[in-house]
Design a protein around this motif. Structure first.
Motif, PDB file in Angstrom:
ATOM      1  N   ALA A   1       1.074  -1.201  -0.216  1.00  0.00           N
ATOM      2  CA  ALA A   1       0.101   0.381  -0.347  1.00  0.00           C
ATOM      3  C   ALA A   1       0.638   1.310  -0.100  1.00  0.00           C
ATOM      4  N   GLU A   2       0.819   2.241  -0.720  1.00  0.00           N
ATOM      5  CA  GLU A   2       1.147   3.441  -0.679  1.00  0.00           C
ATOM      6  C   GLU A   2       0.906   4.410  -0.055  1.00  0.00           C
ATOM      7  N   ARG A   3       1.686   5.439   0.539  1.00  0.00           N
ATOM      8  CA  ARG A   3       1.462   5.268   2.014  1.00  0.00           C
ATOM      9  C   ARG A   3       1.613   7.343   1.534  1.00  0.00           C
ATOM     10  N   GLY A   4       0.763   8.099   1.743  1.00  0.00           N
ATOM     11  CA  GLY A   4       1.335  10.276   2.022  1.00  0.00           C
ATOM     12  C   GLY A   4       0.989   9.888   0.449  1.00  0.00           C
ATOM     13  N   PHE A   5       0.840  10.893  -0.538  1.00  0.00           N
ATOM     14  CA  PHE A   5       0.238  11.941  -1.058  1.00  0.00           C
ATOM     15  C   PHE A   5       1.600  10.946  -2.409  1.00  0.00           C
TER      16      PHE A   5
ATOM     17  N   THR B   1      -0.977  12.113 -14.177  1.00  0.00           N
ATOM     18  CA  THR B   1      -1.210  13.665 -15.275  1.00  0.00           C
ATOM     19  C   THR B   1       0.371  14.643 -14.320  1.00  0.00           C
ATOM     20  N   LEU B   2       0.240  13.979 -13.514  1.00  0.00           N
ATOM     21  CA  LEU B   2       1.991  14.670 -12.461  1.00  0.00           C
ATOM     22  C   LEU B   2       2.863  13.978 -13.169  1.00  0.00           C
ATOM     23  N   SER B   3       2.399  12.811 -13.242  1.00  0.00           N
ATOM     24  CA  SER B   3       3.934  11.568 -13.390  1.00  0.00           C
ATOM     25  C   SER B   3       3.887  11.741 -14.865  1.00  0.00           C
ATOM     26  N   GLU B   4       2.615  12.386 -15.442  1.00  0.00           N
ATOM     27  CA  GLU B   4       3.602  11.938 -17.461  1.00  0.00           C
ATOM     28  C   GLU B   4       4.214  13.559 -17.749  1.00  0.00           C
ATOM     29  N   ASN B   5       4.002  14.306 -16.623  1.00  0.00           N
ATOM     30  CA  ASN B   5       5.091  15.408 -16.571  1.00  0.00           C
ATOM     31  C   ASN B   5       6.253  16.213 -16.058  1.00  0.00           C
ATOM     32  N   LEU B   6       6.373  15.230 -14.966  1.00  0.00           N
ATOM     33  CA  LEU B   6       7.542  15.306 -14.513  1.00  0.00           C
ATOM     34  C   LEU B   6       8.699  13.858 -15.621  1.00  0.00           C
ATOM     35  N   GLN B   7       8.106  13.255 -15.805  1.00  0.00           N
ATOM     36  CA  GLN B   7       8.631  12.094 -16.929  1.00  0.00           C
ATOM     37  C   GLN B   7       8.909  13.167 -17.953  1.00  0.00           C
TER      38      GLN B   7
ATOM     39  N   GLU C   1      13.853  11.068  -8.944  1.00  0.00           N
ATOM     40  CA  GLU C   1      13.362  10.259  -6.734  1.00  0.00           C
ATOM     41  C   GLU C   1      12.724  11.267  -6.395  1.00  0.00           C
ATOM     42  N   ARG C   2      12.257  12.644  -7.183  1.00  0.00           N
ATOM     43  CA  ARG C   2      10.885  13.133  -6.398  1.00  0.00           C
ATOM     44  C   ARG C   2       9.605  12.454  -7.135  1.00  0.00           C
ATOM     45  N   MET C   3       9.768  11.921  -8.229  1.00  0.00           N
ATOM     46  CA  MET C   3       8.948  11.245  -9.040  1.00  0.00           C
ATOM     47  C   MET C   3       9.120   9.552  -7.697  1.00  0.00           C
ATOM     48  N   ARG C   4       9.519   8.981  -7.444  1.00  0.00           N
ATOM     49  CA  ARG C   4       9.618   7.704  -7.017  1.00  0.00           C
ATOM     50  C   ARG C   4       8.940   8.113  -5.660  1.00  0.00           C
ATOM     51  N   SER C   5       9.704   9.487  -4.646  1.00  0.00           N
ATOM     52  CA  SER C   5       8.773  10.042  -3.353  1.00  0.00           C
ATOM     53  C   SER C   5       7.058  10.266  -3.650  1.00  0.00           C
ATOM     54  N   LEU C   6       6.596  10.517  -4.640  1.00  0.00           N
ATOM     55  CA  LEU C   6       5.195  10.213  -4.858  1.00  0.00           C
ATOM     56  C   LEU C   6       4.411   9.231  -5.605  1.00  0.00           C
ATOM     57  N   HIS C   7       5.131   8.245  -5.221  1.00  0.00           N
ATOM     58  CA  HIS C   7       5.153   6.751  -5.543  1.00  0.00           C
ATOM     59  C   HIS C   7       5.169   6.706  -7.314  1.00  0.00           C
TER      60      HIS C   7
ATOM     61  N   GLU D   1      -0.100  23.293  -9.747  1.00  0.00           N
ATOM     62  CA  GLU D   1      -1.791  22.928  -9.622  1.00  0.00           C
ATOM     63  C   GLU D   1      -1.577  21.943  -8.502  1.00  0.00           C
ATOM     64  N   GLU D   2      -0.606  20.935  -8.836  1.00  0.00           N
ATOM     65  CA  GLU D   2      -1.445  19.236  -7.710  1.00  0.00           C
ATOM     66  C   GLU D   2      -0.696  19.217  -7.094  1.00  0.00           C
TER      67      GLU D   2
END
Length: 194
Positions: free
Chosen positions: A40-44, A49-55, A103-109, A162-163
């Motif tokens: 189970a993922e914890r936190g935010f 969309t956020l994942s795609e934009n950071l990618q 690493e930011r992406m990983r911290s956001l799962h 925004e997110e």
């Protein structure tokens, strides 16, 4: 059944027989088999969309570092040493920021993807020329690529902010440095305004 199908698409050496290359397909890649409670993922958690934009930012930064190395190895001409060293600054910044974004992406799962084929297919940066390249041309080529990275950051900025304002702060740091490098590199070929 899936295993049988996969074996049919590879040669005895393990190389894929489909497509242009003879590249071997990856093994595994499904992650650890954990119970729902353990996995189970914890936190935010980043939205798709956020994942795609950071990618998008990640692949451009990886490509910038690779193209910077290509230029670094093949630049020739007047002001060679200064250009050679300035390319190292670009490469170091691109690598550091790529790691920060991933690493930011990983911290956001989210799952960053820096594989070479993914980078080549998704970057906004144009292909870098092969062979020796004069310093003044390298200056123009790298300025264009730095500006492309900045444009990608600006394109995704508002949706990211925004997110997740924290991820937007990372974009601000990237923009500040990449635009500074663009100015410093491009100044090499500029003449004073009259």
């Amino acid at each position: 059944m899936a295993t049988t199908t996969a074996k049919k698409s590879t040669s005895q050496s393990g190389a894929s027989t489909t497509g242009k290359s003879r590249r071997r397909t990856a093994r595994g890649g499904v992650g650890a088999a954990l119970t729902p409670e353990q996995n189970a993922e914890r936190g935010f958690t980043a939205s798709e969309t956020l994942s795609e934009n950071l990618q998008k930012v990640l692949v451009d930064l990886i490509e910038l570092s690779l193209q910077g190395k290509q230029a670094h190895w093949n630049v020739v001409g007047r002001n060679f040493r200064d250009t050679h060293l300035q390319l190292d600054e670009i490469i170091d910044a691109a690598r550091e920021f790529a790691d920060t974004v991933a690493e930011r992406m990983r911290s956001l799962h989210a799952l960053p993807d820096g594989r070479s084929d993914v980078v080549a297919q998704n970057t906004t940066l144009p292909e870098f020329p092969q062979g020796e390249i004069a310093t003044n041309e390298v200056v123009d080529l790298m300025t264009e690529r730095l500006d492309d990275v900045a444009a990608t950051c600006r394109d995704v900025h508002d949706a990211v902010d925004e997110e997740d304002p924290t991820s937007a702060d990372i974009l601000h740091a990237i923009l500040e440095r990449v635009e500074q490098l663009s100015w410093m590199v491009s100044a090499e070929n500029r003449t004073p305004r009259r």
